[in-house]
Design a protein around this motif. Structure first.
Motif, PDB file in Angstrom:
ATOM      1  N   TYR A 126      10.621   9.058 -29.956  1.00 11.59           N
ATOM      2  CA  TYR A 126      10.655   7.633 -29.631  1.00 11.59           C
ATOM      3  C   TYR A 126      11.429   7.382 -28.334  1.00 11.59           C
ATOM      4  N   LEU A 127      10.952   6.415 -27.571  1.00 16.26           N
ATOM      5  CA  LEU A 127      11.671   5.941 -26.392  1.00 16.26           C
ATOM      6  C   LEU A 127      12.564   4.784 -26.816  1.00 16.26           C
ATOM      7  N   VAL A 128      13.866   4.909 -26.550  1.00 21.15           N
ATOM      8  CA  VAL A 128      14.846   3.939 -27.035  1.00 21.15           C
ATOM      9  C   VAL A 128      15.575   3.316 -25.850  1.00 21.15           C
ATOM     10  N   MET A 129      15.631   2.003 -25.834  1.00 20.17           N
ATOM     11  CA  MET A 129      16.355   1.272 -24.798  1.00 20.17           C
ATOM     12  C   MET A 129      17.591   0.623 -25.415  1.00 20.17           C
ATOM     13  N   ARG A 130      18.721   0.725 -24.711  1.00 22.82           N
ATOM     14  CA  ARG A 130      19.949   0.050 -25.125  1.00 22.82           C
ATOM     15  C   ARG A 130      20.411  -0.851 -23.986  1.00 22.82           C
ATOM     16  N   SER A 131      20.812  -2.066 -24.339  1.00 26.23           N
ATOM     17  CA  SER A 131      21.251  -3.026 -23.327  1.00 26.23           C
ATOM     18  C   SER A 131      22.290  -3.961 -23.926  1.00 26.23           C
ATOM     19  N   PRO A 132      23.224  -4.466 -23.126  1.00 19.98           N
ATOM     20  CA  PRO A 132      24.204  -5.421 -23.638  1.00 19.98           C
ATOM     21  C   PRO A 132      23.522  -6.741 -23.992  1.00 19.98           C
ATOM     22  N   GLU A 133      23.955  -7.345 -25.100  1.00 17.78           N
ATOM     23  CA  GLU A 133      23.443  -8.679 -25.430  1.00 17.78           C
ATOM     24  C   GLU A 133      24.069  -9.695 -24.461  1.00 17.78           C
ATOM     25  N   PRO A 134      23.569 -10.949 -24.429  1.00 17.85           N
ATOM     26  CA  PRO A 134      23.997 -11.891 -23.386  1.00 17.85           C
ATOM     27  C   PRO A 134      25.504 -12.054 -23.232  1.00 17.85           C
ATOM     28  N   ALA A 135      26.260 -12.051 -24.345  1.00 14.86           N
ATOM     29  CA  ALA A 135      27.707 -12.232 -24.230  1.00 14.86           C
ATOM     30  C   ALA A 135      28.418 -10.968 -23.779  1.00 14.86           C
ATOM     31  N   GLY A 136      27.715  -9.825 -23.822  1.00 14.33           N
ATOM     32  CA  GLY A 136      28.288  -8.598 -23.293  1.00 14.33           C
ATOM     33  C   GLY A 136      29.233  -7.866 -24.199  1.00 14.33           C
ATOM     34  N   THR A 137      29.267  -8.197 -25.506  1.00 19.26           N
ATOM     35  CA  THR A 137      30.207  -7.526 -26.405  1.00 19.26           C
ATOM     36  C   THR A 137      29.531  -6.574 -27.379  1.00 19.26           C
ATOM     37  N   PHE A 138      28.211  -6.591 -27.454  1.00 26.15           N
ATOM     38  CA  PHE A 138      27.464  -5.690 -28.318  1.00 26.15           C
ATOM     39  C   PHE A 138      26.335  -5.047 -27.520  1.00 26.15           C
ATOM     40  N   MET A 139      25.975  -3.826 -27.932  1.00 23.33           N
ATOM     41  CA  MET A 139      24.802  -3.168 -27.365  1.00 23.33           C
ATOM     42  C   MET A 139      23.627  -3.365 -28.314  1.00 23.33           C
ATOM     43  N   GLU A 140      22.512  -3.818 -27.776  1.00 19.96           N
ATOM     44  CA  GLU A 140      21.302  -3.982 -28.571  1.00 19.96           C
ATOM     45  C   GLU A 140      20.404  -2.765 -28.368  1.00 19.96           C
ATOM     46  N   THR A 141      19.839  -2.285 -29.452  1.00 14.78           N
ATOM     47  CA  THR A 141      18.969  -1.116 -29.408  1.00 14.78           C
ATOM     48  C   THR A 141      17.540  -1.526 -29.720  1.00 14.78           C
ATOM     49  N   THR A 142      16.610  -1.161 -28.852  1.00 10.57           N
ATOM     50  CA  THR A 142      15.196  -1.476 -29.036  1.00 10.57           C
ATOM     51  C   THR A 142      14.384  -0.195 -28.943  1.00 10.57           C
ATOM     52  N   ILE A 143      13.577   0.063 -29.964  1.00 10.00           N
ATOM     53  CA  ILE A 143      12.681   1.218 -29.934  1.00 10.00           C
ATOM     54  C   ILE A 143      11.390   0.770 -29.255  1.00 10.00           C
ATOM     55  N   MET A 144      11.171   1.287 -28.053  1.00  8.68           N
ATOM     56  CA  MET A 144      10.060   0.831 -27.229  1.00  8.68           C
ATOM     57  C   MET A 144       8.711   1.350 -27.706  1.00  8.68           C
ATOM     58  N   GLY A 145       8.673   2.568 -28.216  1.00  9.45           N
ATOM     59  CA  GLY A 145       7.395   3.114 -28.664  1.00  9.45           C
ATOM     60  C   GLY A 145       7.514   4.582 -28.989  1.00  9.45           C
ATOM     61  N   GLU A 146       6.428   5.138 -29.509  1.00 10.88           N
ATOM     62  CA  GLU A 146       6.380   6.549 -29.858  1.00 10.88           C
ATOM     63  C   GLU A 146       5.561   7.310 -28.830  1.00 10.88           C
ATOM     64  N   LYS A 147       5.985   8.538 -28.551  1.00 11.48           N
ATOM     65  CA  LYS A 147       5.362   9.333 -27.502  1.00 11.48           C
ATOM     66  C   LYS A 147       3.941   9.733 -27.896  1.00 11.48           C
ATOM     67  N   LEU A 148       3.035   9.634 -26.929  1.00  9.27           N
ATOM     68  CA  LEU A 148       1.628   9.926 -27.164  1.00  9.27           C
ATOM     69  C   LEU A 148       1.267  11.301 -26.628  1.00  9.27           C
ATOM     70  N   ALA A 149       0.350  11.939 -27.337  1.00  9.15           N
ATOM     71  CA  ALA A 149      -0.304  13.138 -26.823  1.00  9.15           C
ATOM     72  C   ALA A 149      -1.695  12.734 -26.368  1.00  9.15           C
ATOM     73  N   ALA A 150      -2.236  13.452 -25.377  1.00  6.92           N
ATOM     74  CA  ALA A 150      -3.586  13.137 -24.901  1.00  6.92           C
ATOM     75  C   ALA A 150      -4.574  13.241 -26.054  1.00  6.92           C
ATOM     76  N   ASN A 151      -5.520  12.295 -26.097  1.00 10.37           N
ATOM     77  CA  ASN A 151      -6.426  12.133 -27.234  1.00 10.37           C
ATOM     78  C   ASN A 151      -7.847  12.564 -26.900  1.00 10.37           C
ATOM     79  N   GLY A 152      -8.050  13.173 -25.744  1.00 11.50           N
ATOM     80  CA  GLY A 152      -9.401  13.545 -25.342  1.00 11.50           C
ATOM     81  C   GLY A 152     -10.110  12.386 -24.658  1.00 11.50           C
ATOM     82  N   VAL A 153     -11.361  12.602 -24.304  1.00 14.28           N
ATOM     83  CA  VAL A 153     -12.154  11.592 -23.619  1.00 14.28           C
ATOM     84  C   VAL A 153     -12.731  10.619 -24.639  1.00 14.28           C
ATOM     85  N   LEU A 154     -12.717   9.338 -24.294  1.00 18.25           N
ATOM     86  CA  LEU A 154     -13.297   8.329 -25.186  1.00 18.25           C
ATOM     87  C   LEU A 154     -14.776   8.598 -25.421  1.00 18.25           C
ATOM     88  N   ARG A 155     -15.244   8.277 -26.619  1.00 17.67           N
ATOM     89  CA  ARG A 155     -16.674   8.329 -26.903  1.00 17.67           C
ATOM     90  C   ARG A 155     -17.407   7.363 -25.966  1.00 17.67           C
TER      91      ARG A 155
END
Length: 335
Positions: A126-155
């Motif tokens: 998973y790609l994870v982003m951490r950033s301070p919340e607006p007041a700057g006293t806590f870190m917010e953690t957001t899971i952006m997505g899961e890593k993809l493997a190539a899936n071949g050519v579309l039908r």
């Protein structure tokens, strides 16, 4: 966690969103720490630490494409930094640059500070982003997505559909979704062999490998990045390819009938709440008998039709609402 406190805030309403509730929760926690423990308000979280040179292994470990509420693409630069951009709403958003810092994380080079890292769980990365919340006293953690493997050519069937768009037909006229783009488009933006459905609520990744007529949800992302996933099915409707995405039914834009002039009678079909018409020429459109209609640009942007005397330009798409089997009458005239 250091104070043994946690809070959950839930709410529902048109004016309520996650950022508002997050700010409320953090304010309550700060007050609770001060009141219960007699401790001062938490200190500001530190910003990005000093830069260091990333190793080739650190860069390679995070580079890739990640699927969640959007497609996030992480690429390496010759200098060992990262460029990060997202595919959302049918288009690539401007990229951002992240560089390695002394804490072992990649941090954005512009304010506000935020970091990227990868974490593994359940056999997925998973790609994870951490950033301070607006007041700057806590870190917010957001899971952006899961890593993809190539899936071949579309039908071939799916490759052909990438050139077309559809509009929803079974949403009630008072739905909030009509205030946004009512269309659905399909894309394979990085040619990985997945289909991305872009619609009024965002973009959804789908796996079309198993069928010419079905693409299924497949990502397993905790929290916000994994919500509102749906399967997409293609079905025949009187010789046309219609789509069913979740509870929504979509008809092809290519075959929307052209609206005539004068008194126009529109019959609402079974199992739909809206019939669509397109305008071949500039038209002044008015409803009779309390009929409800909405207008959109060819790109799906809502047009303000509050003033019935306004002229709608050629190419406008018009959604006409009614009950199944009802005939709705409109007056269409050249300006």
């Amino acid at each position: 966690p250091d104070h043994g406190l946690a809070i959950i805030v839930t709410a529902a309403g048109q004016q309520v969103g996650s950022p508002m509730l997050g700010t409320l929760a953090q304010s309550i926690l700060r007050s609770a720490i001060s009141e219960r423990d007699g401790a001062p308000a938490p200190a500001q979280v530190p910003g990005a630490p000093g830069p260091v040179e990333a190793t080739a292994e650190q860069v390679a470990a995070i580079v890739g494409q990640y699927a969640g509420a959007s497609l996030t693409r992480v690429q390496a630069t010759p200098e060992g930094a990262l460029t990060v951009d997202a595919f959302f709403g049918g288009e690539w958003l401007p990229s951002e640059v992240f560089t390695m810092r002394s804490d072992g994380l990649f941090w954005r080079t512009t304010e506000p500070s935020r970091s990227l890292q990868t974490l593994s769980a359940w056999g997925r990365t998973y790609l994870v982003m951490r950033s301070p919340e607006p007041a700057g006293t806590f870190m917010e953690t957001t899971i952006m997505g899961e890593k993809l493997a190539a899936n071949g050519v579309l039908r071939p069937a799916w490759q052909e559909r990438l050139e077309h768009s559809w509009v929803i037909v079974n949403e009630r006229p008072d739905s909030l979704l009509w205030g946004a783009d009512p269309s659905l488009t399909l894309a394979d933006p990085d040619e990985l062999g997945y289909v991305w459905a872009s619609h009024a609520q965002g973009s959804t990744p789908l796996d079309p490998r198993s069928s010419d007529n079905a693409a299924t949800m497949f990502v397993q992302v905790p929290a916000l990045g994994g919500r509102d996933m749906n399967d997409l099915n293609v079905f025949d409707q009187e010789g046309e390819e219609w789509l069913r995405f979740g509870a929504g039914i979509y008809r092809p834009v290519d075959t929307i009938p052209v609206m005539g002039e004068g008194e126009v009678r529109v019959e609402i079909g079974p199992d739909v709440a809206a019939q669509w018409r397109s305008l071949a020429v500039d038209t002044r459109l008015a409803a009779t008998g309390g009929a409800i209609w909405r207008a959109y640009t060819p790109a799906g942007l809502p047009i303000d039709v509050a003033a019935a005397s306004d002229v709608l330009p050629a190419g406008t798409l018009v959604a006409v609402f009614g009950e199944a089997g009802e005939t709705v009458t409109l007056d269409a005239e050249a300006p």
